[in-house]
Design an enzyme around this catalytic site. Structure first.
Site, mmCIF file in Angstrom:
data_model
loop_
_atom_site.group_PDB
_atom_site.id
_atom_site.type_symbol
_atom_site.label_atom_id
_atom_site.label_comp_id
_atom_site.label_asym_id
_atom_site.label_seq_id
_atom_site.Cartn_x
_atom_site.Cartn_y
_atom_site.Cartn_z
ATOM 1 N N CYS A 1 12.457 -4.048 -7.100
ATOM 2 C CA CYS A 1 11.718 -4.344 -5.752
ATOM 3 C C CYS A 1 11.083 -5.976 -5.884
ATOM 4 N N GLU B 1 13.616 5.344 5.270
ATOM 5 C CA GLU B 1 13.334 6.464 6.193
ATOM 6 C C GLU B 1 12.019 5.901 6.817
ATOM 7 N N ASP C 1 18.482 10.145 -4.502
ATOM 8 C CA ASP C 1 19.870 9.205 -4.949
ATOM 9 C C ASP C 1 19.848 8.836 -6.329
ATOM 10 N N ARG D 1 26.207 -2.886 7.590
ATOM 11 C CA ARG D 1 26.317 -2.031 9.023
ATOM 12 C C ARG D 1 25.517 -2.753 9.910
ATOM 13 N N THR E 1 28.172 -7.923 -2.358
ATOM 14 C CA THR E 1 28.770 -9.269 -2.582
ATOM 15 C C THR E 1 27.814 -10.360 -2.001
ATOM 16 N N TYR F 1 14.106 5.623 -10.595
ATOM 17 C CA TYR F 1 14.872 4.671 -11.443
ATOM 18 C C TYR F 1 16.290 5.254 -11.268
ATOM 19 N N CYS G 1 2.080 3.009 2.836
ATOM 20 C CA CYS G 1 3.261 2.133 2.235
ATOM 21 C C CYS G 1 2.779 0.907 1.709
ATOM 22 N N ASP G 2 3.621 -0.123 1.218
ATOM 23 C CA ASP G 2 3.064 -1.003 0.397
ATOM 24 C C ASP G 2 2.905 -2.431 0.968
HETATM 25 N N1 LIG Z 1 8.950 3.362 6.730
HETATM 26 C C1 LIG Z 1 9.500 2.985 5.484
HETATM 27 N N2 LIG Z 1 9.092 1.634 5.382
HETATM 28 C C2 LIG Z 1 9.439 0.837 4.160
HETATM 29 C C3 LIG Z 1 9.796 1.779 2.906
HETATM 30 C C4 LIG Z 1 9.691 2.844 3.060
HETATM 31 O O1 LIG Z 1 9.967 3.991 2.227
HETATM 32 N N3 LIG Z 1 9.646 3.586 4.476
HETATM 33 N N4 LIG Z 1 9.696 1.093 1.802
HETATM 34 C C5 LIG Z 1 9.177 -0.328 1.540
HETATM 35 C C6 LIG Z 1 9.970 -0.702 0.487
HETATM 36 S S1 LIG Z 1 9.295 -0.472 -1.028
HETATM 37 C C7 LIG Z 1 10.875 -1.675 0.253
HETATM 38 S S2 LIG Z 1 11.513 -2.404 -0.830
HETATM 39 C C8 LIG Z 1 11.619 -2.050 1.844
HETATM 40 C C9 LIG Z 1 12.820 -1.888 1.844
HETATM 41 O O2 LIG Z 1 13.418 -1.941 3.371
HETATM 42 P P1 LIG Z 1 14.609 -3.007 3.408
HETATM 43 O O3 LIG Z 1 14.279 -4.223 2.717
HETATM 44 O O4 LIG Z 1 14.624 -2.995 4.892
HETATM 45 O O5 LIG Z 1 15.734 -2.150 2.779
HETATM 46 P P2 LIG Z 1 16.800 -1.069 3.020
HETATM 47 O O6 LIG Z 1 16.145 -0.073 4.160
HETATM 48 O O7 LIG Z 1 16.886 -0.338 1.900
HETATM 49 O O8 LIG Z 1 18.101 -1.456 3.527
HETATM 50 C C10 LIG Z 1 18.231 -2.516 4.401
HETATM 51 C C11 LIG Z 1 19.695 -2.744 4.589
HETATM 52 O O9 LIG Z 1 20.396 -3.105 3.606
HETATM 53 C C12 LIG Z 1 21.775 -2.943 3.876
HETATM 54 N N5 LIG Z 1 22.526 -2.987 2.753
HETATM 55 C C13 LIG Z 1 23.089 -1.978 1.850
HETATM 56 N N6 LIG Z 1 23.642 -2.412 1.017
HETATM 57 C C14 LIG Z 1 23.662 -4.200 1.272
HETATM 58 C C15 LIG Z 1 24.416 -5.058 0.364
HETATM 59 O O10 LIG Z 1 25.038 -4.989 -0.423
HETATM 60 N N7 LIG Z 1 23.941 -6.373 1.016
HETATM 61 C C16 LIG Z 1 23.366 -6.347 2.261
HETATM 62 N N8 LIG Z 1 23.249 -7.804 2.458
HETATM 63 N N9 LIG Z 1 22.743 -5.420 2.663
HETATM 64 C C17 LIG Z 1 22.887 -4.242 2.486
HETATM 65 C C18 LIG Z 1 21.576 -1.584 4.672
HETATM 66 O O11 LIG Z 1 22.834 -1.124 5.701
HETATM 67 C C19 LIG Z 1 20.328 -1.423 5.483
HETATM 68 O O12 LIG Z 1 20.494 -1.904 6.833
HETATM 69 O O13 LIG Z 1 11.100 -1.269 2.890
HETATM 70 C C20 LIG Z 1 9.505 -1.112 2.993
HETATM 71 N N10 LIG Z 1 9.240 -0.602 4.145
HETATM 72 N N1 LIG Z 2 16.694 5.720 -7.422
HETATM 73 C C1 LIG Z 2 15.737 4.763 -6.623
HETATM 74 N N2 LIG Z 2 14.865 4.194 -7.244
HETATM 75 C C2 LIG Z 2 13.974 3.472 -6.612
HETATM 76 C C3 LIG Z 2 14.307 2.926 -5.410
HETATM 77 C C4 LIG Z 2 15.362 3.499 -4.615
HETATM 78 O O1 LIG Z 2 15.770 2.981 -3.758
HETATM 79 N N3 LIG Z 2 16.289 4.492 -5.432
HETATM 80 N N4 LIG Z 2 13.535 2.040 -4.822
HETATM 81 C C5 LIG Z 2 12.547 1.366 -5.617
HETATM 82 C C6 LIG Z 2 11.400 0.506 -4.726
HETATM 83 S S1 LIG Z 2 12.068 -0.531 -3.726
HETATM 84 C C7 LIG Z 2 10.154 0.965 -5.160
HETATM 85 S S2 LIG Z 2 9.070 -0.135 -4.135
HETATM 86 C C8 LIG Z 2 9.891 1.752 -5.806
HETATM 87 C C9 LIG Z 2 8.722 2.777 -5.409
HETATM 88 O O2 LIG Z 2 8.014 3.514 -6.362
HETATM 89 P P1 LIG Z 2 6.453 4.040 -5.937
HETATM 90 O O3 LIG Z 2 5.801 3.060 -5.628
HETATM 91 O O4 LIG Z 2 6.155 4.759 -7.380
HETATM 92 O O5 LIG Z 2 6.907 4.971 -4.833
HETATM 93 P P2 LIG Z 2 6.820 6.492 -4.654
HETATM 94 O O6 LIG Z 2 8.214 7.147 -4.678
HETATM 95 O O7 LIG Z 2 6.131 6.257 -3.158
HETATM 96 O O8 LIG Z 2 5.642 7.151 -5.510
HETATM 97 C C10 LIG Z 2 4.268 6.842 -5.419
HETATM 98 C C11 LIG Z 2 3.502 8.127 -5.776
HETATM 99 O O9 LIG Z 2 2.061 7.891 -5.641
HETATM 100 C C12 LIG Z 2 1.360 9.041 -5.184
HETATM 101 N N5 LIG Z 2 0.224 8.310 -4.609
HETATM 102 C C13 LIG Z 2 0.326 8.043 -3.216
HETATM 103 N N6 LIG Z 2 -0.996 7.333 -3.049
HETATM 104 C C14 LIG Z 2 -1.933 7.599 -4.291
HETATM 105 C C15 LIG Z 2 -3.118 7.145 -4.551
HETATM 106 O O10 LIG Z 2 -3.788 6.754 -3.868
HETATM 107 N N7 LIG Z 2 -3.676 7.524 -5.907
HETATM 108 C C16 LIG Z 2 -2.567 8.121 -6.716
HETATM 109 N N8 LIG Z 2 -2.780 8.319 -8.025
HETATM 110 N N9 LIG Z 2 -1.328 8.320 -6.302
HETATM 111 C C17 LIG Z 2 -0.945 8.375 -5.157
HETATM 112 C C18 LIG Z 2 2.510 9.586 -4.232
HETATM 113 O O11 LIG Z 2 2.123 10.955 -3.808
HETATM 114 C C19 LIG Z 2 3.868 9.416 -4.766
HETATM 115 O O12 LIG Z 2 4.118 10.559 -5.448
HETATM 116 O O13 LIG Z 2 10.813 2.798 -6.178
HETATM 117 C C20 LIG Z 2 11.830 2.069 -6.661
HETATM 118 N N10 LIG Z 2 12.834 2.838 -7.330
HETATM 119 S S1 SF4 Z 3 3.508 -0.318 8.052
HETATM 120 FE FE1 SF4 Z 3 2.838 0.801 6.124
HETATM 121 S S2 SF4 Z 3 0.703 -0.047 5.666
HETATM 122 FE FE2 SF4 Z 3 1.129 -0.419 7.828
HETATM 123 S S3 SF4 Z 3 0.386 1.401 8.970
HETATM 124 FE FE3 SF4 Z 3 2.688 1.999 8.499
HETATM 125 S S4 SF4 Z 3 2.447 3.003 6.318
HETATM 126 FE FE4 SF4 Z 3 0.451 1.797 6.877
HETATM 127 MO MO LIG Z 4 10.286 -1.451 -2.589
#
Ligand SMILES: Nc1nc2c(c(=O)[nH]1)N[C@H]1C(S)=C(S)[C@@H](COP(=O)(O)OP(=O)(O)OC[C@H]3O[C@@H](n4cnc5c(=O)[nH]c(N)nc54)[C@H](O)[C@@H]3O)O[C@H]1N2
Ligand SMILES: Nc1nc2c(c(=O)[nH]1)N[C@H]1C(S)=C(S)[C@@H](COP(=O)(O)OP(=O)(O)OC[C@H]3O[C@@H](n4cnc5c(=O)[nH]c(N)nc54)[C@H](O)[C@@H]3O)O[C@H]1N2
Ligand code: SF4
Ligand SMILES: [Mo]
Length: 739
Positions: free
Chosen positions: A144, A606, A696, A205, A223, A428, A19-20
């Site tokens: 993000c 998730e 989604d 929630r 909101t 997107y 993850c990031d």
């Molecule tokens: N395991 C795991 N960890 C991750 C990621 C992952 O894909 N998997 N993704 C990473 C990334 S890139 C990101 S951006 C973060 C995102 O992770 P978080 O910042 O935790 O975001 P979400 O899990 O999408 O949603 C968090 C909460 O927002 C609430 N919510 C929904 N709509 C609204 C609203 O309009 N207002 C408010 N205040 N709350 C609302 C939802 O009920 C939910 O509980 O997680 C990071 N960590």
């Molecule tokens: N519809 C919708 N769009 C979204 C979001 C959403 O909630 N809904 N969330 C947004 C958010 S918060 C974020 S952070 C972005 C995340 O967007 P991305 O960071 O692009 O997330 P991923 O979907 O994990 O896509 C990463 C891809 O990189 C590949 N990959 C993993 N490791 C490597 C590597 O080392 N090298 C290469 N070449 N490939 C690799 C994986 O197989 C995967 O297909 O998406 C955003 N877009």
């Molecule tokens: S939280 Fe993200 S960076 Fe840390 S061990 Fe889990 S997947 Fe790797």
């Molecule tokens: Mo993100």
């Protein structure tokens, strides 16, 4: 070429990129393969590991890892390939891109990448594009921390990182770090709470964080801006702000006060659905804490009032005296020992004429060159570099505008897309539009580790390396000034490339060799470390982590990197671009109603996966075999839905199927849909491995009235939808159905 270090005498340190958030871990290797990742030996870091990280060996050694470059054999999207060599693939890609650029102009190349997982781009993508003349770089970071960074800069010239460990109050705006989701932030919040910090959570929630909060405000989705106006109302009325700071270091106070007066608590209560006494209590708790943080949240990155929602957080941080203080919001600056990515990106090479063509910058300029260039002089004065691309988010094109140009040549053709470490099709809003866009390309290159739906649409698929196969210094994309070392512990397959190698080899084929003098990643790292006087080898020997000692209230010496040198409560940049310089709350054009009774929000990450990835990793997929819709028991009962039923979630834009999860933690009238679902196991039996079944992105509208004005951000938080029970389970794999 560097070789893999073999010394058995010390731990090999890696930075996880599953993850990031980039946890620091240790790697174990046997027979040239990554066998285990283990917690760090430093006790302060040892808890930063989750089960996705420990699954890294299963990911890196997966039998379906791409190992050889592939060239499309059938029609686009038919998933038929021939294997070719890396050199041949690069020759052909360069030749085709040259033809496209000659025919349509340099701006007809778009690049989509997040850089989270690929890590090692080092700004080379932008460097190549700037030399070529294309401003059309897009990224998931536009939804993000990247767009948040750009909008934060408008208010105080930087993007702060919260000092959670030392704070006395944490405010989470939806943001919900968990044991297996952004684990280090979860651990920091727990440490702060153990130290007496209060926790306030805004979430429709009862999220995991909300369940343990001192105060949980269950607001209606979308909101947040209105809610923050309520806080400002209380803070201004009760004079809970830092009056000296406001007097000495802000501009626009009177205008802000006038705008805040338009949002009295009864209006805020009505808009958010939260009792005014609770709003008052929260605002007091935040503003009277000795120190407080509002960590970044994606929730306000993804709303129709995104720019205002982000700016209101910035304004709260500033007027409560929490900027650049212990336990507050640190303005780190660049690490003086390491050249920032912005320096490598070479934006100076892009002409004004080409900048002006950046897609989306006319209508929605906030994170494009058009807005960010207005900060160039002051950024140079305060932070030492004209370009500060924080979290990669500050000089982007607008993705929706780019997909429109790709699909319809409006306002000009975009005909080549390079997707590196990005599953563009699902990442997107409005997946049908993205699909049309991709189908209308003359050249698509995917740089990937697995065959994703986006890669299936490509002409060339290049196998990428993974974190165990490359050296790296992770710099949090300049969000903080901490550097962490990731060591190469195994060799990648012979035909794999890093993203650096890809851009470097393309640049040499385009005659840009003099600007790409590095042959290896280690040479790039030597270059970036040049201010330190150390080479990468020396650096790795001396450190696994490096950051300068923190310095606080730096603005007293340098001012803020805004045109006024102060915190701009009313933004001069927004005013100059013709926007309201003050924040506001805006409702989406259509509210939930008779046909579409639910407010749908996407998200709740998730635990088992990062975004669209890892559905093919059995140890993770077993934990979450299928996507689910969360519903409140009263809503489920009304619609005749029970836990475990399959249902279709419909919006005017599209529909998805998923399984119902009835949860009393959900807010009534709301439904949650997860992000990123496709079915790798259905490759060959469903179009694009089921990319349109549960994603989604098919639900979200990206037409102009659904976009935030300043940035053109879509509304993922509270758009109308309805849920319909399926009479029979959908045509899915046994993994999804039987899970
Ligand atoms: N395991 C795991 N960890 C991750 C990621 C992952 O894909 N998997 N993704 C990473 C990334 S890139 C990101 S951006 C973060 C995102 O992770 P978080 O910042 O935790 O975001 P979400 O899990 O999408 O949603 C968090 C909460 O927002 C609430 N919510 C929904 N709509 C609204 C609203 O309009 N207002 C408010 N205040 N709350 C609302 C939802 O009920 C939910 O509980 O997680 C990071 N960590
Ligand atoms: N519809 C919708 N769009 C979204 C979001 C959403 O909630 N809904 N969330 C947004 C958010 S918060 C974020 S952070 C972005 C995340 O967007 P991305 O960071 O692009 O997330 P991923 O979907 O994990 O896509 C990463 C891809 O990189 C590949 N990959 C993993 N490791 C490597 C590597 O080392 N090298 C290469 N070449 N490939 C690799 C994986 O197989 C995967 O297909 O998406 C955003 N877009
Ligand atoms: S939280 Fe993200 S960076 Fe840390 S061990 Fe889990 S997947 Fe790797
Ligand atoms: Mo993100």
């Amino acid at each position: 070429m560097s070789t893999v270090a073999t010394s058995p005498l010390r731990d090999r340190h890696v930075v996880c990129t599953v993850c990031d958030i980039g946890c620091q871990l240790r790697a174990e290797v046997a027979d040239g393969k990554l066998t285990k990742v283990l917690p760090h030996e430093n006790p302060l870091l040892a808890r930063n590991i989750c089960y996705k990280g420990t699954a890294a060996p299963a990911i890196h050694n997966h039998p379906d890892r791409l190992r050889v470059p592939l060239k499309r054999a059938g029609e686009r999207g038919q998933d038929e390939w021939v294997e070719i060599s890396y050199q041949q693939a690069m020759d052909e890609i360069a030749e085709k891109l040259q033809d496209i650029v000659a025919k349509y102009g340099a701006e007809s190349l778009a690049v989509s990448t997040s850089g989270w997982n690929t890590q090692v781009t080092h700004g080379m993508d932008r460097r190549f594009m700037n030399l070529l003349g294309s401003p059309n770089w897009i990224s998931g970071v536009s939804l993000c921390a990247g767009n948040t960074a750009a909008v934060n800069k408008l208010t105080y010239g930087w993007f702060p990182f919260p000092d959670i460990m030392n704070t006395k109050c944490v405010v989470l705006i939806g943001h919900n770090p968990k044991r297996h989701s952004w684990t280090p932030i979860f651990n920091m919040i727990n440490a702060a709470r153990a130290n007496g910090a209060k926790l306030i959570v805004l979430d429709p929630r009862v999220s995991e964080q909300a369940a343990q909060a001192d105060l949980h405000l269950s607001l209606r989705a979308g909101t947040d801006a209105a809610m923050l106006f309520g806080w400002l109302n209380v803070i201004i009325e009760e004079k809970l702000y830092d009056q000296d700071f406001v007097r000495d270091w802000t501009v626009g106070w009177d205008e802000l006060c006038a705008r805040v007066a338009e949002y009295p608590l009864d209006r805020v209560e009505q808009v958010t659905g939260v009792d005014r006494d609770q709003i008052r209590t929260a605002a007091r708790m935040y503003a009277t804490a000795k120190s407080a943080v509002i960590p970044w949240t994606p929730i306000t990155d993804q709303q129709i009032s995104s720019t205002s929602g982000i700016r209101l957080q910035s304004i709260l941080r500033a007027i409560t005296g929490n900027l650049d203080v212990v336990g507050g919001e640190t303005l780190g600056g660049f690490n003086p020992d390491f050249l920032p990515e912005s320096r490598v990106q070479f934006h100076e090479a892009l002409s004004q004429e080409q900048r002006d063509k950046q897609l989306g910058s006319g209508d929605h300029p906030a994170y494009t060159y058009r807005a960010q260039d207005l900060l160039g002089d002051v950024t140079e004065k305060v932070w030492g570099y004209r370009y500060a691309d924080l979290v990669m988010g500050c000089y982007m094109a607008n993705p929706t505008a780019v997909f429109r140009a790709m699909a319809d040549s409006d306002p000009y053709p975009v005909k080549a897309l390079f997707a590196l470490g990005n599953n563009t099709l699902l990442s997107y809003p409005n997946q049908h539009q993205i699909y049309r866009a991709l189908m209308n390309q003359e050249l698509i290159v995917a740089h990937e580790i697995f065959m994703t739906p986006t890669a299936m649409l490509a002409d060339y698929v290049l196998p990428g390396d993974v974190f165990s196969e490359r050296n790296h210094i992770a710099d949090t994309w300049s969000w903080t000034n901490r550097l962490t070392v990731s060591e190469k512990v195994v060799e990648p397959s012979a035909e794999a490339s890093s993203t650096f190698q890809f851009w470097r080899d393309l640049a040499h084929r385009f005659g840009f060799g003099e600007h790409f003098p590095w042959s290896t990643l280690e040479e790039v790292l030597d270059f970036r470390l040049s201010p330190s006087g150390k080479t990468f080898d020396q650096f790795v020997h001396d450190h696994y982590m490096h950051s300068p000692l923190p310095e606080f209230r730096k603005y007293e010496k340098m001012g803020f990197a805004t045109p006024s040198g102060k915190v701009e409560l009313a933004s001069s940049v927004l005013a100059e671009l013709g926007f309201d310089p003050l924040p506001y709350h805006r409702e989406p054009p259509v509210a939930p109603g008779d046909d579409y009774p639910y407010a749908v929000f996407t998200g709740v990450r998730e635990d088992s996966f990062f975004q669209t990835g890892q559905r093919n990793i059995p140890v993770l997929r077993r934990r979450t075999p299928r996507p689910s819709l969360f519903l409140h028991p009263a809503d489920a009962a009304r619609d005749g839905l029970a836990d475990g039923d399959w249902a279709r979630l419909e919006t005017p834009t599209g529909s998805v199927v998923a399984v119902i999860a009835v949860k009393d933690t959900m807010k009534q009238g709301h439904v949650r849909v997860p992000h990123g679902w496709w079915y790798p196991e259905m490759r060959g039996s469903a179009d694009l491995a089921g990319a349109f079944i549960s994603s989604d992105a098919v639900l979200c509208d990206d037409s102009p009235q659904w976009l935030d004005y300043e940035q053109g951000i879509p509304h993922f938080k509270g758009f109308p939808g309805r849920v319909v029970k399926l009479d029979e389970p959908p045509a899915l794999s046994s993994i999804a159905l039987g899970g």
